[in-house]
Write an enzyme that holds these catalytic residues in place. Structure first.
Site, PDB file in Angstrom:
ATOM      1  N   ARG A 138      12.401   5.947  -5.694  1.00 14.19           N
ATOM      2  CA  ARG A 138      11.311   5.383  -6.850  1.00 14.19           C
ATOM      3  C   ARG A 138      11.392   7.427  -7.339  1.00 14.19           C
ATOM      4  NH1 ARG A 138      10.069   2.091  -3.678  1.00 14.19           N
ATOM      5  NH2 ARG A 138       9.842   3.684  -2.030  1.00 14.19           N
TER       6      ARG A 138
ATOM      7  N   GLU B 249       6.173 -15.020  -7.913  1.00 14.68           N
ATOM      8  CA  GLU B 249       7.140 -15.276  -7.387  1.00 14.68           C
ATOM      9  C   GLU B 249       8.107 -13.795  -7.683  1.00 14.68           C
ATOM     10  OE1 GLU B 249       9.270 -19.105  -6.358  1.00 14.68           O
ATOM     11  OE2 GLU B 249       7.539 -19.421  -7.014  1.00 14.68           O
TER      12      GLU B 249
ATOM     13  N   PHE C 103       8.396   3.417   5.781  1.00 15.51           N
ATOM     14  CA  PHE C 103       7.664   2.160   5.308  1.00 15.51           C
ATOM     15  C   PHE C 103       9.611   1.623   5.644  1.00 15.51           C
ATOM     16  CE2 PHE C 103       8.545   0.468   1.112  1.00 15.51           C
ATOM     17  CZ  PHE C 103       8.438   1.472   0.586  1.00 15.51           C
ATOM     18  N   GLY C 104       9.103   0.045   6.065  1.00 12.96           N
ATOM     19  CA  GLY C 104      10.835  -0.248   5.313  1.00 12.96           C
ATOM     20  C   GLY C 104      11.796  -0.284   6.368  1.00 12.96           C
ATOM     21  N   TYR C 105      13.307   0.027   5.081  1.00 12.69           N
ATOM     22  CA  TYR C 105      13.991   0.743   6.493  1.00 12.69           C
ATOM     23  C   TYR C 105      14.159   2.389   6.188  1.00 12.69           C
ATOM     24  CZ  TYR C 105      15.854  -4.334   4.752  1.00 12.69           C
ATOM     25  OH  TYR C 105      15.284  -5.241   5.157  1.00 12.69           O
TER      26      TYR C 105
ATOM     27  N   ALA D  15       0.748  -1.100  -0.088  1.00  8.53           N
ATOM     28  CA  ALA D  15       0.255  -0.294  -0.047  1.00  8.53           C
ATOM     29  C   ALA D  15       1.002   1.262   0.304  1.00  8.53           C
ATOM     30  CB  ALA D  15      -0.822  -0.036   1.445  1.00  8.53           C
TER      31      ALA D  15
ATOM     32  N   ASP E 279      10.498  -2.755  -8.973  1.00 10.75           N
ATOM     33  CA  ASP E 279      11.477  -3.436  -7.649  1.00 10.75           C
ATOM     34  C   ASP E 279      12.231  -2.635  -7.502  1.00 10.75           C
ATOM     35  OD1 ASP E 279      11.824  -6.455  -6.631  1.00 10.75           O
ATOM     36  OD2 ASP E 279      13.586  -6.220  -7.545  1.00 10.75           O
TER      37      ASP E 279
HETATM   38  P1  IMP Z   1      10.429  -5.348  -3.573  1.00 10.02           P
HETATM   39  O1  IMP Z   1       8.360  -5.108  -2.690  1.00 10.02           O
HETATM   40  O2  IMP Z   1      10.272  -6.865  -3.361  1.00 10.02           O
HETATM   41  O3  IMP Z   1      10.396  -3.981  -4.509  1.00 10.02           O
HETATM   42  O4  IMP Z   1      10.465  -4.969  -1.788  1.00 10.02           O
HETATM   43  C1  IMP Z   1      11.361  -3.778  -1.374  1.00 10.02           C
HETATM   44  C2  IMP Z   1      12.186  -3.970   0.104  1.00 10.02           C
HETATM   45  O5  IMP Z   1      12.730  -2.481  -0.148  1.00 10.02           O
HETATM   46  C3  IMP Z   1      10.545  -3.207   0.435  1.00 10.02           C
HETATM   47  O6  IMP Z   1       9.901  -4.081   1.704  1.00 10.02           O
HETATM   48  C4  IMP Z   1      11.741  -2.419   1.431  1.00 10.02           C
HETATM   49  O7  IMP Z   1      11.894  -3.406   2.909  1.00 10.02           O
HETATM   50  C5  IMP Z   1      12.665  -2.402   0.818  1.00 10.02           C
HETATM   51  N1  IMP Z   1      12.666  -0.563  -0.033  1.00 10.02           N
HETATM   52  C6  IMP Z   1      11.982  -0.357  -0.620  1.00 10.02           C
HETATM   53  N2  IMP Z   1      12.167   0.348  -1.019  1.00 10.02           N
HETATM   54  C7  IMP Z   1      11.894   1.424   0.049  1.00 10.02           C
HETATM   55  C8  IMP Z   1      11.672   2.703   0.738  1.00 10.02           C
HETATM   56  O8  IMP Z   1      11.405   3.839  -0.419  1.00 10.02           O
HETATM   57  N3  IMP Z   1      12.065   2.665   2.432  1.00 10.02           N
HETATM   58  C9  IMP Z   1      12.401   1.827   3.233  1.00 10.02           C
HETATM   59  N4  IMP Z   1      12.296   0.491   2.109  1.00 10.02           N
HETATM   60  C10 IMP Z   1      12.024   1.061   1.169  1.00 10.02           C
END
Ligand code: IMP
Length: 196
Positions: A183, A41, A154-156, A11, A70
């Site tokens: 992005r 996958e 989100f994420g890191y 999301a 990705d």
């Molecule tokens: P994908 O959905 O396989 O592209 O996974 C990307 C993963 O990379 C995410 O789940 C995050 O852990 C990390 N990631 C990608 N873009 C970001 C961002 O903008 N901020 C923080 N983590 C990110």
């Protein structure tokens, strides 16, 4: 108006890409709203491969122009890890973003500031049912802090320090992040190829 399906169930990504593409007069709908409930996958070795695999699977499922991003984090001191495994870093033991950030900090314990360089990478692939293909890559360099700062994104994001802004991605507003992120850069490149 251009309309794209986003091949993702994330999301946050949907919101980021939607906000960015809106400024170019394009509409982004989720794969669910396009009737594609599959989770392709991601077994490619590169961001390019995975981004293509996702775009192809969702385009085949819904028959509309599809974009996939990705993305991931590459940390110098870890030889480019977690890279394409960013969403699954540490395997099943790590179930949440918070677990994965903790695992990253643990793996970087004792690594000095000048060796904590890292970059986020995003590769956007767009495929259309009539055979068009656009691939665009964006990168954003910074470093990994030793603790979290900020709560947005989100994420890191909470541990990714972006020197030009003097703060982490999680301390930025969505608008700020969307101007400079990996992005955003991939998307600018995509827009150049797609619309200009
Ligand atoms: P994908 O959905 O396989 O592209 O996974 C990307 C993963 O990379 C995410 O789940 C995050 O852990 C990390 N990631 C990608 N873009 C970001 C961002 O903008 N901020 C923080 N983590 C990110």
């Amino acid at each position: 108006m251009k309309k794209f399906v986003l091949a993702s169930n994330n999301a946050h990504k949907l919101e980021e890409l939607r906000a960015m593409l809106e400024t170019y007069g394009a509409q982004v709908i989720s794969q669910r709203d396009a009737g594609a409930f599959i989770e392709p996958e991601e077994n490619g070795a590169t961001f390019e491969e995975n981004s293509y695999l996702k775009a192809k699977a969702i385009m085949d499922a819904c028959g509309m122009p599809t974009i996939a991003d990705d993305s991931g984090l590459m940390v110098d001191a870890l030889g480019g890890a977690p890279g394409v495994y960013s969403a699954r870093y540490g395997g099943d033991a790590n179930k949440s973003d918070a677990d994965r950030v903790a695992y990253l900090l643990e793996n970087l314990r004792g690594v000095p500031e000048d060796k904590r360089g890292a970059k986020f990478v995003s590769v956007i692939t767009m495929l259309t049912p009539d055979g068009k293909k656009i691939v665009a890559r964006g990168e954003c360099a910074g470093r990994i802090l030793t603790e979290r700062f900020g709560t947005s994104g989100f994420g890191y994001d909470p541990v990714f320090y972006y020197p030009d802004a003097g703060c982490t991605f999680a301390q930025m507003s969505a608008e700020e992040k969307n101007r400079i992120s990996h992005r955003a850069r991939a998307l600018q490149e995509f827009v150049k190829q797609a619309f200009l």
